[in-house]
Enzyme design. Structure first.
Site, short mmCIF file in Angstrom:
data_model
loop_
_atom_site.label_atom_id
_atom_site.label_comp_id
_atom_site.label_asym_id
_atom_site.label_seq_id
_atom_site.Cartn_x
_atom_site.Cartn_y
_atom_site.Cartn_z
CG ASN A 32 23.05 -1.62 -70.26
OD1 ASN A 32 22.83 -2.47 -69.43
ND2 ASN A 32 22.31 -1.47 -71.32
CG LEU A 33 23.39 5.26 -68.45
CD1 LEU A 33 23.26 6.77 -68.65
CD2 LEU A 33 24.48 4.95 -67.44
CG HIS A 37 23.66 3.91 -64.15
ND1 HIS A 37 23.21 2.79 -64.80
CD2 HIS A 37 24.94 3.67 -63.81
CE1 HIS A 37 24.18 1.90 -64.84
NE2 HIS A 37 25.24 2.40 -64.25
CD GLN A 61 35.91 -0.84 -64.58
OE1 GLN A 61 36.24 0.34 -64.71
NE2 GLN A 61 34.86 -1.16 -63.87
CD GLN A 155 33.30 1.20 -58.84
OE1 GLN A 155 33.76 0.44 -59.68
NE2 GLN A 155 32.19 1.87 -59.04
CG MET A 186 17.71 -1.56 -60.08
SD MET A 186 16.89 -0.29 -60.99
CE MET A 186 15.20 -0.65 -60.53
CB SER A 187 23.48 -4.89 -61.49
OG SER A 187 24.55 -5.32 -62.28
O1 PAF Z 1 30.95 1.51 -61.53
C1 PAF Z 1 31.24 1.67 -62.73
O2 PAF Z 1 30.39 1.78 -63.63
C2 PAF Z 1 32.70 1.70 -63.12
O3 PAF Z 1 33.46 0.84 -62.33
C3 PAF Z 1 33.30 3.11 -63.13
C4 PAF Z 1 33.28 3.73 -61.75
C5 PAF Z 1 32.51 4.00 -64.08
C6 PAF Z 1 34.75 3.07 -63.61
O4 PAF Z 1 34.85 2.53 -64.88
#
Ligand code: PAF
Length: 285
Positions: A32-33, A37, A61, A155, A186-187
């Protein structure tokens, strides 16, 4: 752009690139870039001759009741965007490639301390899932460098610690946060917000700026800055999970007299949506 679904084929390609003297960069994602990204791809490109992205929505996760099932999956748009940003290879593994023994039987990785506070406290097990999948991806891809966004600051620290402790011979770069015009980081989760909520969410960035200004001005106690920041967010209609000032190196709590090396971190809820953001209070950090 090469598309690899199997780790063996990707590894062979990476080995070939390295034999030709190329430096290989890696950007792990859950797809979902968006522009955030793509900025990571561009940073990897500046440091490396070849860039690989992965798209894998990692089940381990996500906690119970989190959005794993409805996490947006947009493989075609992702591949097109990566191609447009001159990404050389895309790794699109199935779950079995990442978790050959299944998720329940897989080896788990826990980074003590860092994984247990803030986001880790709000989302138990989340960072074990992140550390586990990133460790697997690092092993499968064998890149020289990896780029992670600083929006997920905790993270980034967890990944750095995991990679340092397990001796991965790769460089890790933390990339600056890319923001909308109103400051909203952005997310992929921003798309759960309607237009009015999205506009209103500019208060998150404004609050971080205010917290760091107060730290630099040294005109308020740290605890008062945190309390006032929370109150501002509540008044704007958000439910803050936390609004804190922490040691930027390890997220440890700081005493009142510390004014350098701090990072401001926020997590807020708006209905079903949880947003996080952060800002280094020392411009040098
Ligand atoms: O930040 C993310 O999109 C995720 O936590 C990652 C680092 C790709 C791990 O699944």
């Amino acid at each position: 752009m090469h598309i690899f679904r199997e780790a063996g084929a990707l590894r062979a390609w990476v080995r070939g690139q390295k034999q030709q003297g190329h430096r290989v960069g890696f950007v792990p994602t859950m797809g979902n870039l968006h522009a955030g990204h793509f900025s990571l791809i561009e940073i990897a490109r500046r440091h490396c001759d070849r860039v690989i992205a992965s798209v894998f929505v990692n089940p381990t996760q996500f906690g119970e009741g989190e959005d794993f099932a409805r996490y947006p999956r947009t493989p075609d748009a992702d591949a097109n965007g990566l191609r447009d940003h001159r990404c050389d290879a895309l790794f699109l593994p199935q779950a079995g490639e990442i978790y050959p023994f299944g998720t329940a039987q897989g080896v788990s990785i826990h980074v003590p301390g860092l994984s247990d506070v803030l986001e880790g406290a709000a989302r138990p097990g989340h960072f074990d899932g992140v550390a586990g999948v990133v460790c697997r991806l690092f092993n499968l891809v064998q890149a020289d460098l990896a780029v992670f966004g600083s929006k997920d600051y905790q993270q980034l620290l967890v990944v750095r610690r995991m990679a340092g402790d397990l001796g991965f011979p790769l460089e890790i770069i933390g990339a600056p946060i890319v923001r909308e015009a109103n400051g909203l980081a952005m997310s992929s989760r921003n798309q759960y917000l309607d237009a009015a909520q999205r506009e209103n969410a500019g208060i998150i960035h404004a609050t971080l700026c205010w917290m760091c200004e107060r730290v630099r001005a040294s005109d308020m106690h740290l605890a008062d800055i945190e309390r006032t920041a929370s109150a501002r967010l509540s008044e704007a209609g958000f439910s803050p999970d936390y609004a804190v000032l922490r040691n930027a190196g390890d997220l440890s709590e700081v005493n009142e007299h510390v004014r350098s090396g701090l990072v401001a971190l926020l997590a807020v809820r708006l209905g079903q949506v949880r947003l996080i953001d952060n800002m280094a209070c020392d411009p040098a950090l």
